[in-house]
Design a protein around this motif. Structure first.
Motif, PDB file in Angstrom:
ATOM      1  N   TYR A  86       0.889  -1.285  -0.187  1.00 42.56           N
ATOM      2  CA  TYR A  86       0.106  -0.016  -0.008  1.00 42.56           C
ATOM      3  C   TYR A  86       0.902   1.264  -0.042  1.00 42.56           C
ATOM      4  O   TYR A  86       0.354   2.276  -0.528  1.00 42.56           O
ATOM      5  CB  TYR A  86      -0.943  -0.040   1.293  1.00 42.56           C
ATOM      6  CG  TYR A  86      -2.105   0.746   0.995  1.00 42.56           C
ATOM      7  CD1 TYR A  86      -3.420   0.299   0.852  1.00 42.56           C
ATOM      8  CD2 TYR A  86      -2.198   2.189   1.330  1.00 42.56           C
ATOM      9  CE1 TYR A  86      -4.593   0.895   0.512  1.00 42.56           C
ATOM     10  CE2 TYR A  86      -3.304   3.004   1.192  1.00 42.56           C
ATOM     11  CZ  TYR A  86      -4.471   2.340   0.722  1.00 42.56           C
ATOM     12  OH  TYR A  86      -5.775   3.048   0.739  1.00 42.56           O
ATOM     13  N   ILE A  90       0.563   4.543  -2.833  1.00 43.74           N
ATOM     14  CA  ILE A  90       0.391   5.975  -2.334  1.00 43.74           C
ATOM     15  C   ILE A  90       1.444   6.624  -2.973  1.00 43.74           C
ATOM     16  O   ILE A  90       1.004   7.990  -3.357  1.00 43.74           O
ATOM     17  CB  ILE A  90       0.308   6.096  -0.792  1.00 43.74           C
ATOM     18  CG1 ILE A  90      -0.696   5.338  -0.283  1.00 43.74           C
ATOM     19  CG2 ILE A  90       0.319   7.493  -0.575  1.00 43.74           C
ATOM     20  CD1 ILE A  90      -2.309   5.891  -0.420  1.00 43.74           C
ATOM     21  N   TYR A 181      -7.393   5.489   1.984  1.00 41.79           N
ATOM     22  CA  TYR A 181      -6.763   5.996   1.078  1.00 41.79           C
ATOM     23  C   TYR A 181      -6.266   7.604   1.423  1.00 41.79           C
ATOM     24  O   TYR A 181      -5.239   8.249   1.157  1.00 41.79           O
ATOM     25  CB  TYR A 181      -7.445   5.993  -0.261  1.00 41.79           C
ATOM     26  CG  TYR A 181      -7.038   6.560  -1.434  1.00 41.79           C
ATOM     27  CD1 TYR A 181      -5.811   5.788  -2.019  1.00 41.79           C
ATOM     28  CD2 TYR A 181      -7.214   7.597  -2.085  1.00 41.79           C
ATOM     29  CE1 TYR A 181      -5.166   6.177  -3.350  1.00 41.79           C
ATOM     30  CE2 TYR A 181      -7.025   8.077  -3.388  1.00 41.79           C
ATOM     31  CZ  TYR A 181      -5.710   7.705  -3.984  1.00 41.79           C
ATOM     32  OH  TYR A 181      -5.295   7.763  -4.904  1.00 41.79           O
ATOM     33  N   GLU A 184      -3.746   7.849   4.479  1.00 40.80           N
ATOM     34  CA  GLU A 184      -2.338   7.481   4.021  1.00 40.80           C
ATOM     35  C   GLU A 184      -1.614   8.588   3.170  1.00 40.80           C
ATOM     36  O   GLU A 184      -0.697   8.908   3.105  1.00 40.80           O
ATOM     37  CB  GLU A 184      -2.311   6.183   3.308  1.00 40.80           C
ATOM     38  CG  GLU A 184      -2.567   5.026   4.337  1.00 40.80           C
ATOM     39  CD  GLU A 184      -1.578   4.945   5.483  1.00 40.80           C
ATOM     40  OE1 GLU A 184      -0.451   5.246   5.342  1.00 40.80           O
ATOM     41  OE2 GLU A 184      -1.994   4.350   6.390  1.00 40.80           O
ATOM     42  N   SER A 185      -2.598   9.115   2.058  1.00 38.40           N
ATOM     43  CA  SER A 185      -2.255  10.220   1.137  1.00 38.40           C
ATOM     44  C   SER A 185      -2.008  11.407   1.806  1.00 38.40           C
ATOM     45  O   SER A 185      -1.341  12.254   1.493  1.00 38.40           O
ATOM     46  CB  SER A 185      -3.175  10.293  -0.030  1.00 38.40           C
ATOM     47  OG  SER A 185      -4.342  10.780   0.492  1.00 38.40           O
TER      48      SER A 185
END
Length: 268
Positions: A86, A90, A181, A184-185
């Motif tokens: 993951y 990212i 998402y 983490e971004s």
């Protein structure tokens, strides 16, 4: 990416059993924006303290979905991260934004979504399934498929009921408790331009299903409303949201905030 990359073991970070919502990044009060429509009065972040009701249980097919999605994204971007799993995904999403304008990023993300399906499948679904029952069957179907296939990307989510403009309700919603998402971004621009806008466009234009996505940048939740048309861009409050305090791009402009110069986030 070579086909053998799909067989490479990928690690997916596990979700914490009890996330600390009181420690979620707050929005910055500085004049830096992750939106192309900057607002001088960012909404103050609320302190959310409720624990997640449950944690995501890893499924045997999650690695395959991650590898497939990353492979399509890498092909579009023309670059891959050295990181596995993951974290690498990212980094590729960041590269997708940094090398394109917001509209170009959205168009690229739509192409990525389309590449995940055989063209004839999308065409047949739009032609044969979407018209049934005024779109209700198609909307309810994709809501359930989203929950089954996308929790590796978004985190824990459930089908729920949504209200339609005509006053009726359909079980065609998906509520994401805390979007991984976005978390983490760390960027509103990446959320809007590589997820919200392209996903809405993909379902409406290529599957014949209206979709409104409502991300909450205070607690990282997100509400999908299949069967509901999104507002016009000028009326969409999501597109006017300020940066997250931890946005890696916006933070670069905060050193100049003392002179009160407005510097929009390059990712927006």
């Amino acid at each position: 990416m070579k086909a053998v990359a799909l067989l490479r073991p990928l690690s997916i970070p596990s979700f914490p059993s009890r996330p600390h919502y009181d420690c979620l990044p707050r929005r910055t009060n500085l004049p830096v924006s992750c939106s192309s429509h900057w607002t001088e009065s960012p909404i103050k972040a609320e302190n959310s303290t409720g624990p997640r009701s449950e944690e995501y249980r890893y499924q045997f097919y999650d690695d395959w979905f991650l590898a497939l999605f990353r492979n399509k994204m890498v092909k579009e971007v023309g670059w891959d991260s050295e990181k596995a799993g993951y974290d690498g995904l990212i980094e590729v999403a960041n590269r997708l934004m940094l090398r394109r304008t917001p509209s170009e990023s959205t168009d690229a993300a739509v192409r990525i979504l389309r590449s995940l399906f055989p063209p004839f499948l999308l065409h047949l679904y739009k032609l044969l399934v979407s018209p049934i029952g005024g779109g209700k069957l198609a909307a309810m179907m994709v809501a359930r498929v989203t929950v089954i296939t996308c929790q590796w990307l978004m985190g824990v989510c459930k089908v729920n009921s949504v209200d339609l403009p005509d006053g009726s309700s359909w079980e065609s919603g998906v509520f994401v408790e805390r979007c991984k998402y976005l978390e983490e971004s760390k960027c509103v621009g990446i959320c809007v331009n590589t997820c919200k806008l392209p996903t809405q466009t993909f379902f409406k234009d290529y599957m014949g299903i209206p979709l409104l996505m409502e991300p909450n940048f205070n607690d990282y939740s997100c509400q999908f409303k299949f069967g509901v048309l999104p507002p016009l861009p000028e009326d969409d409050s999501t597109l006017k949201e300020p940066c997250l305090e931890v946005c890696p791009i916006a933070s670069k402009g905060r050193g100049a905030a003392s002179n009160m110069t407005i510097k929009p986030c390059p990712k927006a």
